[in-house]
Design a protein around this motif. Structure first.
Motif, PDB file in Angstrom:
ATOM      1  N   PHE A  23     120.200 -16.920 -53.940  1.00 46.64           N
ATOM      2  CA  PHE A  23     121.028 -17.714 -54.849  1.00 46.64           C
ATOM      3  C   PHE A  23     121.117 -19.152 -54.356  1.00 46.64           C
ATOM      4  O   PHE A  23     121.090 -19.414 -53.155  1.00 46.64           O
ATOM      5  CB  PHE A  23     122.428 -17.110 -54.968  1.00 46.64           C
ATOM      6  CG  PHE A  23     122.446 -15.768 -55.635  1.00 46.64           C
ATOM      7  CD1 PHE A  23     122.629 -15.659 -57.002  1.00 46.64           C
ATOM      8  CD2 PHE A  23     122.269 -14.608 -54.884  1.00 46.64           C
ATOM      9  CE1 PHE A  23     122.639 -14.417 -57.619  1.00 46.64           C
ATOM     10  CE2 PHE A  23     122.273 -13.366 -55.486  1.00 46.64           C
ATOM     11  CZ  PHE A  23     122.452 -13.269 -56.868  1.00 46.64           C
ATOM     12  N   ASP A  75     127.248 -19.037 -57.372  1.00 49.00           N
ATOM     13  CA  ASP A  75     126.285 -18.266 -58.165  1.00 49.00           C
ATOM     14  C   ASP A  75     126.242 -16.814 -57.712  1.00 49.00           C
ATOM     15  O   ASP A  75     126.132 -15.893 -58.526  1.00 49.00           O
ATOM     16  CB  ASP A  75     124.889 -18.877 -58.048  1.00 49.00           C
ATOM     17  CG  ASP A  75     124.757 -20.194 -58.793  1.00 49.00           C
ATOM     18  OD1 ASP A  75     125.483 -20.382 -59.795  1.00 49.00           O
ATOM     19  OD2 ASP A  75     123.950 -21.037 -58.366  1.00 49.00           O
ATOM     20  N   GLN A 126     128.324 -13.362 -60.286  1.00 48.18           N
ATOM     21  CA  GLN A 126     127.608 -12.254 -60.949  1.00 48.18           C
ATOM     22  C   GLN A 126     128.578 -11.195 -61.443  1.00 48.18           C
ATOM     23  O   GLN A 126     128.396 -10.629 -62.511  1.00 48.18           O
ATOM     24  CB  GLN A 126     126.685 -11.559 -59.946  1.00 48.18           C
ATOM     25  CG  GLN A 126     125.496 -12.293 -59.474  1.00 48.18           C
ATOM     26  CD  GLN A 126     124.752 -11.397 -58.497  1.00 48.18           C
ATOM     27  OE1 GLN A 126     123.745 -10.799 -58.850  1.00 48.18           O
ATOM     28  NE2 GLN A 126     125.268 -11.273 -57.300  1.00 48.18           N
ATOM     29  N   GLU A 175     130.864 -14.948 -65.381  1.00 51.28           N
ATOM     30  CA  GLU A 175     129.431 -14.693 -65.211  1.00 51.28           C
ATOM     31  C   GLU A 175     128.633 -15.791 -64.513  1.00 51.28           C
ATOM     32  O   GLU A 175     127.658 -15.507 -63.841  1.00 51.28           O
ATOM     33  CB  GLU A 175     128.762 -14.383 -66.562  1.00 51.28           C
ATOM     34  CG  GLU A 175     129.305 -13.134 -67.228  1.00 51.28           C
ATOM     35  CD  GLU A 175     128.728 -12.920 -68.615  1.00 51.28           C
ATOM     36  OE1 GLU A 175     128.222 -13.905 -69.201  1.00 51.28           O
ATOM     37  OE2 GLU A 175     128.782 -11.783 -69.103  1.00 51.28           O
ATOM     38  N   SER A 176     128.995 -17.057 -64.662  1.00 50.24           N
ATOM     39  CA  SER A 176     128.188 -18.117 -64.063  1.00 50.24           C
ATOM     40  C   SER A 176     129.046 -19.332 -63.730  1.00 50.24           C
ATOM     41  O   SER A 176     130.103 -19.552 -64.327  1.00 50.24           O
ATOM     42  CB  SER A 176     127.069 -18.551 -65.018  1.00 50.24           C
ATOM     43  OG  SER A 176     127.602 -19.265 -66.117  1.00 50.24           O
ATOM     44  N   ASP A 225     128.251 -22.391 -64.350  1.00 53.09           N
ATOM     45  CA  ASP A 225     128.244 -23.296 -65.506  1.00 53.09           C
ATOM     46  C   ASP A 225     129.360 -22.947 -66.477  1.00 53.09           C
ATOM     47  O   ASP A 225     130.044 -23.829 -67.008  1.00 53.09           O
ATOM     48  CB  ASP A 225     126.894 -23.235 -66.228  1.00 53.09           C
ATOM     49  CG  ASP A 225     125.791 -23.958 -65.467  1.00 53.09           C
ATOM     50  OD1 ASP A 225     126.123 -24.744 -64.563  1.00 53.09           O
ATOM     51  OD2 ASP A 225     124.611 -23.724 -65.789  1.00 53.09           O
ATOM     52  N   LYS A 226     129.569 -21.651 -66.705  1.00 55.89           N
ATOM     53  CA  LYS A 226     130.606 -21.220 -67.646  1.00 55.89           C
ATOM     54  C   LYS A 226     131.996 -21.536 -67.089  1.00 55.89           C
ATOM     55  O   LYS A 226     132.884 -21.969 -67.833  1.00 55.89           O
ATOM     56  CB  LYS A 226     130.472 -19.721 -67.923  1.00 55.89           C
ATOM     57  CG  LYS A 226     131.272 -19.239 -69.123  1.00 55.89           C
ATOM     58  CD  LYS A 226     130.882 -17.818 -69.494  1.00 55.89           C
ATOM     59  CE  LYS A 226     131.659 -17.318 -70.711  1.00 55.89           C
ATOM     60  NZ  LYS A 226     131.272 -15.929 -71.073  1.00 55.89           N
ATOM     61  N   SER A 280     129.969 -24.668 -54.675  1.00 53.47           N
ATOM     62  CA  SER A 280     128.804 -24.966 -55.508  1.00 53.47           C
ATOM     63  C   SER A 280     127.788 -25.828 -54.763  1.00 53.47           C
ATOM     64  O   SER A 280     126.760 -26.206 -55.342  1.00 53.47           O
ATOM     65  CB  SER A 280     129.233 -25.681 -56.796  1.00 53.47           C
ATOM     66  OG  SER A 280     130.016 -24.829 -57.604  1.00 53.47           O
TER      67      SER A 280
END
Length: 703
Positions: free
Chosen positions: A300, A305, A309, A314-315, A317-318, A586
């Motif tokens: 990853f 990231d 999962q 989920e991510s 970015d979201k 990040s």
């Protein structure tokens, strides 16, 4: 909720090689069957010297159990592999849960030393399991044919979670990478404990000792009386204020002495950087870089990231889009909030820009002016014992629960109380512990945890042992413990977590209670906060501790009217924590820049005040560096979206509506992590939530 260090499932079973042998482990009170009521922890029998021998004995048992599973010559099945792993390590769970819970709630230097010694050893054995090739091969066989085994939803979830757990902990790595993974995980376990110990040490090492009565100007009678009692406990004259929440917050809200407010603020905001011995800056650098290395080893780009999962979001970015959308909606309102408080301060003789040590003082005075409402006006109606009973009675109305204090159940401190919890059918469903007041061996904040989770053994239900720990205002020589409305809300919040544990109805340890996605775990807690604004509930218990007078309807109305007071500021402040967390986790290259400079850059978009030189937030941010919220602090806001939408059902049907509560219990509280949380939520609500409900609730859609 606080994730206690190394609360164990099969994935965190351990082996020890350096603990000293106990000459007579059969007499160790941590081992064997407890003779206490309901086999609750025998706190009154445990000595510090018992822990290391107990760990060694329990680890030996766990090692044998796991090796038996790995060496089984029979074809791997759900029962002999996945279920057997979930059932293994029960003795070790018992020892670890007691030790690490007490290391948060009632520790001392000896216990902290034991934790530092034991944690890396425990991490080693966790790796021995996760990197056991024979064991993983058996798990993979069951995982690959999982859809052909006729498993129910809970069993299927356990198979998938077990397999992902192995993969996320290095099972697919080559020999060299596995060796490095072991070393990194060992270092991380040590660093997290060191971070927490440093924060506790710097919290406890500072006192503001006042001997001149003039320095008490503006402070309430309750705050000064508590400070006098603290001074007396420390064999000092005058008054002592500390960095413990009740003392710190009261001083920042009410002290007229700006210089002393600044002094206390600076002490609070330099925790983790004040002393060379307890400086957390390099601890943070090592943690985030080792977490990045862990992610890279597993393929990853970032630690966020890796972790996201297994989240509803989920991510990364979201998550970042979610936080950014809320920031766009709330920051203009927050800027107006700050201007409103600053204008008030100027009208009352203050010159210049207000600083962070002015905010609580002037915002509290403005709140009182706007709504004729202050903490001191409300506290007489929120006596701790009555609030506790009010919360108990609320759960009786919603879920049919009743509580009975049991003084025969051992506790670890004189302020802790144990209760038996019964359902409507008079069946015992849980043991509940309440630990309400601050002490020097206790971490800051409030949290829920467990000594034993609900599960089933041979088809028989095993009840959970659930605890809520807080740092509420202590009683004084003349007053009982009186809570602020914020503390009432905090109590409700943590009790929501407790309900998640107590009303669990699952089979497998690793899926019951609060063993859910991090961004789902706050739904049961945050939905409970709504009752703090409901007159029907407040009327059940809120009476003046002296006169017995019921809380006036006009006062309750003011609570409701003021619920969105400074909502923009509050939202941006919470978002700043989530954005900071995501920034730390990040990174895609090792962090080399100055820790405080990185923090300031990551939080710049949420800043509403000038940066105060030589202060830091991250160096005491235990949720992400010593708890379980790394790349997950956004979950508080995420859960607010869920709870705002979910509580609308209670608003529609009635805040005590049993049918709605039963649906919430059946589809959310009892299910734990047995299915994907969005499936559970939609089953309760009939739809997926949107951000609109939260914006409406916070009043951010109208401003």
């Amino acid at each position: 909720m606080k994730t206690t260090h190394l609360l164990l499932s099969f994935a965190v079973l351990m082996i020890a090689t350096s603990c000293k042998e106990d000459s007579n482990s059969s007499k160790n009170p941590l081992l064997g069957e407890y003779t206490t009521p309901y086999q609750t922890p025998p706190f009154d029998k445990i000595a510090l010297a018992d822990y290391k021998p107990a760990f060694k004995a329990a680890i030996g048992i766990a090692k044998t159990e796991v090796n038996t599973i790995a060496d089984n010559s029979e074809e791997p099945t759900f029962a002999n592999t996945i279920e057997a792993l979930d059932n293994s390590g029960a003795v070790l769970d018992k020892v670890s849960n007691i030790f690490f819970n007490l290391n948060e709630a009632n520790t001392d230097s000896t216990m902290q030393s034991i934790a530092q010694e034991v944690s890396p050893i425990l991490s080693d054995f966790s790796n021995d399991i996760n990197l056991n090739e024979k064991l993983f091969a058996r798990v993979k066989v069951v995982y690959d044919k999982r859809n052909d085994l006729g498993l129910n939803a809970e069993q299927l979830t356990l198979v998938e979670k077990s397999y992902r757990g192995f993969v996320k902990n290095g099972a697919n790595l080559d020999t060299t990478a596995k060796s490095r993974f072991r070393e990194v995980s060992r270092q991380l376990s040590e660093l997290s404990l060191k971070f927490n110990n440093n924060v506790m040490a710097e919290t406890n090492s500072f006192i503001l000792h006042l001997t001149d009565k003039k320095d008490l100007a503006g402070l309430t009678e309750g705050a000064t009386e508590a400070a006098a009692m603290t001074a007396k406990e420390k064999n000092l004259t005058g008054w002592v204020f500390t960095l413990q929440q009740p003392s710190f917050l009261a001083f920042m809200k009410y002290s007229d002495n700006r210089d002393l407010r600044k002094q206390l603020y600076m002490a609070y905001s330099t925790r983790g950087i004040r002393s060379k011995e307890t400086d957390n800056r390099e601890v943070i650098r090592k943690i985030v870089n080792l977490r990045l290395e862990t992610a890279n080893l597993l393929g990853f780009k970032s630690y966020a990231d890796l972790l996201l999962q297994d989240r509803m979001a989920e991510s990364a970015d979201k998550v970042n889009t979610f936080l950014a959308d809320l920031l766009v909606a709330s920051k203009p309102v927050a800027i107006n909030d700050v201007k409103e408080v600053e204008d008030y301060a100027h009208r009352n003789g203050f010159k210049g820009k207000i600083e962070r040590w002015d905010w609580s003082y002037y915002s509290e005075k403005l709140r009182d002016e706007k709504y004729s409402l202050s903490d001191e006006l409300l506290k007489p109606y929120f006596q701790l014992d009555r609030v506790r009973q009010g919360i108990f009675d609320l759960t009786t109305k919603l879920y049919g629960l009743t509580y009975k204090e049991n003084k025969s159940i051992p506790v670890y401190a004189k302020d802790v109380t144990a209760y038996e919890v019964y359902n409507e059918a008079k069946q015992l469903v849980a043991i509940f512990y309440l630990d309400p007041f601050p002490r020097e061996g206790k971490s800051q904040g409030a949290w829920m945890t467990s000594y034993r989770k609900q599960h089933k053994e041979n088809g028989e239900n095993v009840i959970p042992f659930i605890q809520v720990v807080t740092n509420f205002t202590k009683p004084t020589e003349t007053k009982p413990a009186l809570l602020t409305h914020y503390e009432v809300t905090t109590f409700l919040h943590e009790f929501g977590h407790a309900l998640h544990g107590m009303l669990s109805d699952g089979t497998y340890n690793s899926l019951t209670g609060t063993s859910v996605y991090r961004d789902f775990v706050e739904l049961p807690s945050q939905i409970m906060e709504n009752w703090a604004l409901e007159k029907e509930w407040l009327d059940m218990f809120a009476v003046h501790y002296k006169t017995g007078e019921k809380i006036p309807a006009a006062l309750v109305q003011k609570i409701v009217e003021s619920k969105n007071y400074l909502s923009g500021y509050s939202t941006v402040r919470q978002l700043s924590f989530g954005i900071s967390d995501m920034s730390w986790h990040s990174i895609t290259t090792p962090l080399t820049e100055d820790i405080m400079a990185f923090e300031q850059k990551s939080m710049a978009q949420t800043e509403l005040f000038p940066v105060v030189p030589n202060t830091a937030f991250a160096t005491a941010f235990g949720h992400i560096f010593a708890g379980g919220y790394a790349a997950g602090y956004y979950s508080y806001k995420w859960a607010e979206v869920l709870e705002a939408d979910a509580f609308s059902q209670f608003e529609k049907n009635g805040i005590f509506d049993r049918a709605t509560a039963e649906s919430f219990r059946k589809n959310i509280l009892s299910k734990g992590g047995s299915e994907h949380p969005m499936k559970l939520y939609v089953r309760f609500r009939g739809q997926e939530p949107t951000i609109d409900a939260l914006l409406k609730k916070a009043g951010l859609d109208k401003k």
